[in-house]
Design an enzyme around this catalytic site. Sequence first.
Site, PDB file in Angstrom:
ATOM      1  N   GLU A 197       6.136  -3.895  -0.205  1.00  0.00           N
ATOM      2  CA  GLU A 197       5.181  -4.816   0.430  1.00  0.00           C
ATOM      3  C   GLU A 197       4.897  -5.900  -0.587  1.00  0.00           C
ATOM      4  O   GLU A 197       4.248  -5.655  -1.606  1.00  0.00           O
ATOM      5  CB  GLU A 197       3.898  -4.075   0.811  1.00  0.00           C
ATOM      6  CG  GLU A 197       2.827  -5.004   1.384  1.00  0.00           C
ATOM      7  CD  GLU A 197       1.460  -4.322   1.492  1.00  0.00           C
ATOM      8  OE1 GLU A 197       1.395  -3.094   1.698  1.00  0.00           O
ATOM      9  OE2 GLU A 197       0.448  -5.038   1.352  1.00  0.00           O
TER      10      GLU A 197
ATOM     11  N   ARG B 295       0.219 -13.559  -2.520  1.00  0.00           N
ATOM     12  CA  ARG B 295      -0.891 -13.945  -3.401  1.00  0.00           C
ATOM     13  C   ARG B 295      -0.463 -14.914  -4.487  1.00  0.00           C
ATOM     14  O   ARG B 295      -1.238 -15.220  -5.374  1.00  0.00           O
ATOM     15  CB  ARG B 295      -1.499 -12.701  -4.064  1.00  0.00           C
ATOM     16  CG  ARG B 295      -2.138 -11.780  -3.068  1.00  0.00           C
ATOM     17  CD  ARG B 295      -2.777 -10.584  -3.720  1.00  0.00           C
ATOM     18  NE  ARG B 295      -2.905  -9.529  -2.744  1.00  0.00           N
ATOM     19  CZ  ARG B 295      -3.304  -8.303  -3.003  1.00  0.00           C
ATOM     20  NH1 ARG B 295      -3.621  -7.955  -4.232  1.00  0.00           N
ATOM     21  NH2 ARG B 295      -3.372  -7.407  -2.042  1.00  0.00           N
TER      22      ARG B 295
ATOM     23  N   THR C 297      -0.987  -8.939   2.444  1.00  0.00           N
ATOM     24  CA  THR C 297      -2.043  -9.939   2.287  1.00  0.00           C
ATOM     25  C   THR C 297      -1.928 -11.045   3.341  1.00  0.00           C
ATOM     26  O   THR C 297      -2.158 -12.216   3.059  1.00  0.00           O
ATOM     27  CB  THR C 297      -2.048 -10.560   0.866  1.00  0.00           C
ATOM     28  OG1 THR C 297      -1.692  -9.571  -0.095  1.00  0.00           O
ATOM     29  CG2 THR C 297      -3.428 -11.066   0.508  1.00  0.00           C
TER      30      THR C 297
ATOM     31  N   LYS D  17      -3.173   0.493   8.120  1.00  0.00           N
ATOM     32  CA  LYS D  17      -3.475   0.567   6.692  1.00  0.00           C
ATOM     33  C   LYS D  17      -4.976   0.843   6.561  1.00  0.00           C
ATOM     34  O   LYS D  17      -5.780   0.226   7.277  1.00  0.00           O
ATOM     35  CB  LYS D  17      -3.122  -0.779   6.051  1.00  0.00           C
ATOM     36  CG  LYS D  17      -3.649  -0.985   4.655  1.00  0.00           C
ATOM     37  CD  LYS D  17      -3.049  -2.258   4.048  1.00  0.00           C
ATOM     38  CE  LYS D  17      -3.717  -2.595   2.732  1.00  0.00           C
ATOM     39  NZ  LYS D  17      -2.852  -3.450   1.886  1.00  0.00           N
TER      40      LYS D  17
HETATM   41  C1  3PG Z   1      -3.558  -3.991  -1.691  1.00  0.00           C
HETATM   42  O1  3PG Z   1      -3.432  -5.165  -1.491  1.00  0.00           O
HETATM   43  O2  3PG Z   1      -3.221  -3.153  -0.845  1.00  0.00           O
HETATM   44  C2  3PG Z   1      -4.215  -3.550  -2.949  1.00  0.00           C
HETATM   45  O3  3PG Z   1      -4.503  -4.633  -3.755  1.00  0.00           O
HETATM   46  C3  3PG Z   1      -3.433  -2.558  -3.724  1.00  0.00           C
HETATM   47  O4  3PG Z   1      -4.391  -1.807  -4.309  1.00  0.00           O
HETATM   48  P1  3PG Z   1      -4.209  -1.212  -5.765  1.00  0.00           P
HETATM   49  O5  3PG Z   1      -3.906  -2.366  -6.670  1.00  0.00           O
HETATM   50  O6  3PG Z   1      -5.556  -0.596  -6.071  1.00  0.00           O
HETATM   51  O7  3PG Z   1      -3.109  -0.203  -5.714  1.00  0.00           O
END
Ligand code: 3PG
Length: 207
Positions: free
Chosen positions: A41, A45, A69, A129
């Site tokens: 994924e 960003r 995102t 999710k």
């Molecule tokens: C996401 O976008 O799903 C999170 O930023 C990932 O979370 P983590 O960095 O705590 O694993």
Amino acid sequence: MADATSVLHVSPVIPVVTIADPQHAVPVARALVDGGVRIIELTLRTDSALESLKRIANEVPDILVGAGTILSPAQADDAVAAGAQFLVSPGVTPTLLDHMLQLDVPVLPGVATVGEVLGVLERGLTAMKFFPAGPAGGPDYLAAIGAPIPAVQFCPTGGISLASAPEYLALPNVTCVGGSWLTPRAAVEGEDWAKITRLAQGAAALA
Ligand code: 3PG
């Protein structure tokens, strides 16, 4: 568009990956595949995220590449045009969900409350999710949701590590977890592909 259930079954961990330099995209994807993780994924960003997405989609056929995102309909369109094979959003609005569901790729909408779960379920989706998993309540919260709503399968993401993943994966309503720990920034920018492969192997072994 259809459910994303099959996306949840590719790997016990979906690596959530942020790449600043598109030159790193293909080596990161290959390092994950070498470690046994055939899904990524890629977060939207960074300014060059779509270019990274395009490169992985074109050059690493062994990996299922999705865009994460997704905050707006325009980002969803851009991601699909760049080759995204699935879309992940941290949360949904009716506008964003309507739009994503018109596109021809599986969608994993982000939810954090029972009302949001029901809203997405009403649209016919049973794969979601759960974000941000740790701060929103962790495994206990998911276990509690599973009692009244057993039909929904979750990919909890946010604050999960190799150590905490098994507690989530043991739940009947969790198919996989998501996390950024497989691709630490220092390893990506330091081009330490062997490290990413090792981290992927550890994640793949959770199956
Ligand atoms: C996401 O976008 O799903 C999170 O930023 C990932 O979370 P983590 O960095 O705590 O694993």
